[in-house]
Structure formats: C-alpha cells, structure tokens
Scaffold this motif. Structure first.
Motif, PDB file in Angstrom:
ATOM      1  N   HIS A 143       7.760  -1.516  -7.438  1.00 21.07           N
ATOM      2  CA  HIS A 143       6.500  -0.511  -8.057  1.00 21.07           C
ATOM      3  C   HIS A 143       5.084  -0.930  -7.387  1.00 21.07           C
ATOM      4  N   GLY A 144       4.094   0.056  -7.095  1.00 19.75           N
ATOM      5  CA  GLY A 144       3.175  -0.025  -6.647  1.00 19.75           C
ATOM      6  C   GLY A 144       2.398  -0.892  -7.377  1.00 19.75           C
ATOM      7  N   ALA A 145       1.203  -1.260  -6.791  1.00 18.25           N
ATOM      8  CA  ALA A 145      -0.056  -2.055  -7.518  1.00 18.25           C
ATOM      9  C   ALA A 145      -0.534  -0.821  -8.527  1.00 18.25           C
ATOM     10  N   GLY A 220      11.194  -0.421  -2.335  1.00 11.96           N
ATOM     11  CA  GLY A 220       9.234  -1.050  -2.722  1.00 11.96           C
ATOM     12  C   GLY A 220       8.533   0.038  -2.735  1.00 11.96           C
ATOM     13  N   HIS A 221       7.855   0.642  -4.166  1.00 12.18           N
ATOM     14  CA  HIS A 221       7.345   1.581  -3.396  1.00 12.18           C
ATOM     15  C   HIS A 221       4.956   0.854  -3.349  1.00 12.18           C
ATOM     16  N   SER A 222       4.744   1.483  -2.121  1.00 15.16           N
ATOM     17  CA  SER A 222       3.329   0.596  -1.694  1.00 15.16           C
ATOM     18  C   SER A 222       3.195  -0.412  -2.278  1.00 15.16           C
ATOM     19  N   LEU A 223       2.302  -1.525  -2.525  1.00 13.47           N
ATOM     20  CA  LEU A 223       2.525  -2.241  -2.678  1.00 13.47           C
ATOM     21  C   LEU A 223       4.009  -3.425  -2.869  1.00 13.47           C
ATOM     22  N   GLY A 224       5.374  -2.844  -3.526  1.00 13.32           N
ATOM     23  CA  GLY A 224       6.094  -3.344  -3.872  1.00 13.32           C
ATOM     24  C   GLY A 224       7.076  -2.584  -2.529  1.00 13.32           C
ATOM     25  N   LEU A 241      22.421  -8.691   1.206  1.00 16.07           N
ATOM     26  CA  LEU A 241      20.959  -8.015   1.132  1.00 16.07           C
ATOM     27  C   LEU A 241      21.767  -7.062   2.264  1.00 16.07           C
ATOM     28  N   LEU A 242      22.126  -5.637   1.622  1.00 15.18           N
ATOM     29  CA  LEU A 242      22.787  -4.385   2.167  1.00 15.18           C
ATOM     30  C   LEU A 242      21.611  -3.981   3.831  1.00 15.18           C
ATOM     31  N   GLY A 243      20.620  -3.626   3.214  1.00 14.45           N
ATOM     32  CA  GLY A 243      19.451  -2.493   3.125  1.00 14.45           C
ATOM     33  C   GLY A 243      18.300  -2.646   2.622  1.00 14.45           C
ATOM     34  N   TYR A 244      16.777  -2.600   3.001  1.00 15.25           N
ATOM     35  CA  TYR A 244      16.130  -2.336   2.555  1.00 15.25           C
ATOM     36  C   TYR A 244      14.863  -1.177   2.868  1.00 15.25           C
ATOM     37  N   ALA A 245      14.528   0.174   1.780  1.00 20.85           N
ATOM     38  CA  ALA A 245      13.554   0.871   2.193  1.00 20.85           C
ATOM     39  C   ALA A 245      12.518   0.804   1.501  1.00 20.85           C
ATOM     40  N   VAL A 246      11.440   1.565   2.637  1.00 21.35           N
ATOM     41  CA  VAL A 246       9.973   0.855   2.036  1.00 21.35           C
ATOM     42  C   VAL A 246       9.556   2.301   1.662  1.00 21.35           C
ATOM     43  N   LEU A 247       8.613   2.775   1.070  1.00 21.26           N
ATOM     44  CA  LEU A 247       8.045   4.522   0.397  1.00 21.26           C
ATOM     45  C   LEU A 247       6.712   4.380   0.649  1.00 21.26           C
ATOM     46  N   ASP A 248       5.933   5.069   1.937  1.00 18.79           N
ATOM     47  CA  ASP A 248       5.152   5.720   1.563  1.00 18.79           C
ATOM     48  C   ASP A 248       3.519   4.259   1.503  1.00 18.79           C
ATOM     49  N   MET A 345      14.558   1.612   5.910  1.00 24.20           N
ATOM     50  CA  MET A 345      14.212   2.850   6.516  1.00 24.20           C
ATOM     51  C   MET A 345      13.077   2.621   5.617  1.00 24.20           C
ATOM     52  N   LEU A 346      12.299   3.945   6.049  1.00 26.47           N
ATOM     53  CA  LEU A 346      11.231   4.534   5.729  1.00 26.47           C
ATOM     54  C   LEU A 346      10.781   5.770   5.502  1.00 26.47           C
ATOM     55  N   LEU A 347      10.428   5.766   4.442  1.00 31.13           N
ATOM     56  CA  LEU A 347      10.022   7.007   3.711  1.00 31.13           C
ATOM     57  C   LEU A 347       8.433   7.510   3.149  1.00 31.13           C
ATOM     58  N   LEU A 348       8.279   8.563   3.811  1.00 31.57           N
ATOM     59  CA  LEU A 348       6.646   8.601   3.766  1.00 31.57           C
ATOM     60  C   LEU A 348       5.970  10.139   3.677  1.00 31.57           C
ATOM     61  N   ALA A 349       5.205  10.491   2.928  1.00 33.76           N
ATOM     62  CA  ALA A 349       4.703  11.426   2.354  1.00 33.76           C
ATOM     63  C   ALA A 349       3.869  12.185   3.790  1.00 33.76           C
TER      64      ALA A 349
END
Length: 419
Positions: A143-145, A220-224, A241-248, A345-349
């Motif tokens: 999670h994020g901070a 992971g989201h934000s800090l995550g 590890l197959l992959g990693y996704a970063v959220l916003d 993967m990158l997920l953005l708003a």
C-alpha cells in the motif's frame, strides 16, 4: 392489384375491425397498459397498418419482462407498463441514506498473520492472506503511505472472481496498520521497506509450509509502487517473480507532488468523532470514490484514543513524521521500473502523470500502460473491477506455466534420438 388480393386483404381487415371498435369504445387508439385499482397491469396490443394491402401487424414495446399471452403462438408476450409507474424508483425496503458501517476484513481474506522476525525481535509483520489454489499465482501487494493492507481488500475479491486459483498477500508496512516495529528511530527508508516486503513473503511461505514460492505478481500503489519496483530490481525473488504492477505513481509527478504534501496534511481533520465520520469524510472529500472501499479500508487507518475530547479517532500513521523519507522513495523510480526484470505494467489515473523517461519507454513497448481517467489517486479502490481485469490479464500474459518448451538437444541425445 388482382381481385383475389383485394378480397383477401378485405377479409383480413374485416377480421381486425372488432378489435379496433373495442379499443375505440375504451377511448384509446393505442394499446397502452393501464393499472387497475388492484395494482394489476392490463395488457393490450397496438396495431399499425402500413399500406392498403398489408396485414394488421401487432407491435410490442421493447421491454425485458415477458409473460404468457394468448395472442402469441409461442405463448410469450410483453407486459406493457403504465406510464404512471415509476420504473426507476428505488425498490421498497432499501434505505435511501448511504450506509457507513465498517466492513470487516474477514469479508475479503482467508486469514491474518502476525509474523515475528527471528533476526529482528522487535519487528512483527501483520498481513492479510488468501492462499493460492494449486499452481495459482500469489499477488503480493504493498500500500501507499498512510494506508494499510486493507487498501487492497476489495480488489482482492475482484481478482478472485476472475481468477479463482489466485492468492493475495497484503501486508501492513512498518509504521502502518497492525505491524509492530520500533518508532524511535522511525526507519521508513526504501531499502528497509523493500527488505521488509521480501521478509514477509518468505515468512509467509514458511508459516504456510509451502514447499516453494508460487508464481509471484507484485502490485504496489504510490509508495508501494516504489517498494515493489525496488524489490524487483534487486532480483531477490529470482524465477518466482513473473512481473510487477505500479499503481498511479511515477517519479516526475511524485517529486512535484511532495512540495504540496504538507499543505494537504494541514487541511486534513486531526481526528473524527466516530469511525462512521471518518468513512464519511473520505467519501465526501473524494479521497475515495467508492463507499464500499472506504467502509473496508478506513477503519484500519484510525485508532481510538480514549479521553481525547470530541475527536477520539485519530490517524494511526503520522504522515508528517515520514517527510525525511519522501524524496528517497521516488528518486530513480522510472529508471528502476524500466530496468528491472519481469513483466511491467503501469496503471495511471491520467496520462499527465507520465514523465519523459516513461513516455519514451512506453513508445518503445517496454511496459504495458492502462489509464483510468475516471479514477482518483486510489485507482484500485475507486475502480476495483477494472483494476482486477487489468491485473489478471497482465498475469495471464506473463504466465509461464502455459508455455510448452521444446526438449533440449542434450535430452534428445541422451534418449538415443537423432538430432
């Protein structure tokens, strides 16, 4: 028109005349249904004559509901609702006020674990877990901070709906949630947090007596997002590890946002009179755009301080104390994200969050990009269904278990086969 056609058409129209006469006597030329005093619906048909020689064709309004009709060969017809009926009114029995009751974590996760650390007796990691089934993947979240592991609770259920074999491991990082760690001195450096996440994964494997790690997808989201990227770059998980996704979160926009962070913190309430007030504030302020997500994750962000006036529910994490670590979380994030091994993967708003390095990387096809402009910063809580679809598709594109590799030359020679 031949005489035969005229006689046939006249006979058909004469047969329909009693129906028209009956409708005229009732004072209507269109067959709309009326509700009687008893609440029942009267069905009638409307007819249209398209030309002098056409048959009278019954037409039914489009509607999903159907009932038996003696005028239909298939014994199905359409119930025509009265215009006075409130078709889109709330059903009776559902309260109009928004429910603000907290939703327990047991709604989403199989168990919670408190994992002591042999090398650090003062640290015990708290995490939520739903175990993978068979050879299913393990989505490990961060999670994020200021948030907690329950930030991913609603998302976890949506992932399981689409991939029932998936497991979800969602820990509270130190200084957050129910994880126990020294607060003096407070250490929330990126190296410490990524090492913590690795320890949580390994300790969970040991606690659950897994022979080996399942295929891992880091989310992971934000800090995550910075934490999972750092762990992926270090390569500690190896082939699991197959992959990693970063959220916003991207380096450029994150660094820009840090300048206004203190202003944001000064405008937040210092506390709340009840948990419901805290949930309500998150929804009204649009911090979270889903009341279900707020009812699930917000209770873990607050703790009750007895005898603390009218606002005894205070923030569990003092974000102002984390300021010395802010810059270290995000410096070099874009470069590490592009260089680490595994699917990305990158997920953005919003696309405005992309910095130059990531824009170039996206144009070169180095990672997958999804943009959800209708979401706020907490993409996974605002749009858990869409986020789950994106993550499950991302996993399936990187799933190596479906690959069938040809035999090695050495194996063929050992079997005495010609190559």
């Amino acid at each position: 028109m031949s005489d035969l056609q005229r006689r046939w058409a006249k006979a058909k129209l004469n047969a329909a005349m009693p129906v028209f006469n009956e409708l005229d006597e009732e004072g209507t030329g269109t067959g709309t249904g009326d509700e009687s005093d008893s609440g029942t619906t009267t069905r009638s048909l409307s007819y249209s004559v398209t030309s002098e020689t056409s048959d009278a064709v019954p037409s039914f309004p489009d509607d999903d509901s159907s009932s038996a009709s003696s005028s239909s060969v298939s014994s199905t017809g359409t119930v025509i609702p009265s215009p006075a009926r409130a078709l889109f009114a709330r059903p009776l029995g559902i309260p109009s006020a928004r429910t603000l009751d907290p939703i327990p974590w047991t709604t989403y996760f199989e168990r919670e674990l408190l994992l002591p650390t042999p090398s650090s007796p003062t640290v015990s990691y708290h995490t939520y877990l739903t175990s993978p089934v068979g050879k299913g993947p393990l989505f490990v979240t961060h999670h994020g901070a200021g948030s907690s592991g329950l930030s991913f609770a609603v998302l976890s259920s949506e992932i399981r709906k689409r991939l029932p074999t998936a497991g979800i491991l969602s820990p509270d990082c130190r200084g957050h949630g129910s994880t126990i760690a020294p607060e003096d001195p407070l250490d929330l450096s990126l190296d410490t947090l990524s090492e913590d996440l690795y320890r949580v994964i390994m300790l969970t494997r040991d606690a659950m007596k897994w022979k080996e790690l399942p295929p891992v997808m880091l989310v992971g989201h934000s800090l995550g997002g910075a934490v999972v990227t750092d762990l992926a770059k270090k390569g500690l998980l190896g082939g699991a590890l197959l992959g990693y996704a970063v959220l916003d979160v991207v380096e450029g926009s994150a660094m820009d946002a840090l300048t206004s962070m203190q202003t944001y913190l000064s405008t937040r309430p210092v506390g709340f009179g009840s948990l419901r007030e805290g949930i309500d504030w998150h929804v009204r302020s649009r911090t979270l755009r889903s009341s279900v997500a707020a009812r699930t994750s917000v209770p873990a962000l607050l703790m009750l301080e007895e005898g603390d006036g009218e606002r005894p529910w205070r923030w569990r994490t003092d974000l102002a104390r984390t300021q010395p670590f802010w810059e270290g979380w995000f410096v070099g994030l874009s470069k590490k994200f592009l260089e680490a091994k595994g699917g990305k993967m990158l997920l953005l708003a919003g696309t405005d969050r992309l910095d130059t390095e990531l824009t170039i990387g996206q144009m070169q096809g180095k990672y997958a990009l999804q943009v959800f402009p209708e979401a706020g910063h907490f993409i996974h809580e605002d749009l858990p269904e869409k986020t789950a679809v994106a993550l499950v598709d991302f996993y399936r594109r990187n799933d190596r278990s479906a690959l069938v590799l040809p035999p090695k030359v050495s194996e063929l020679l050992a079997q005495g086969k010609k190559v």
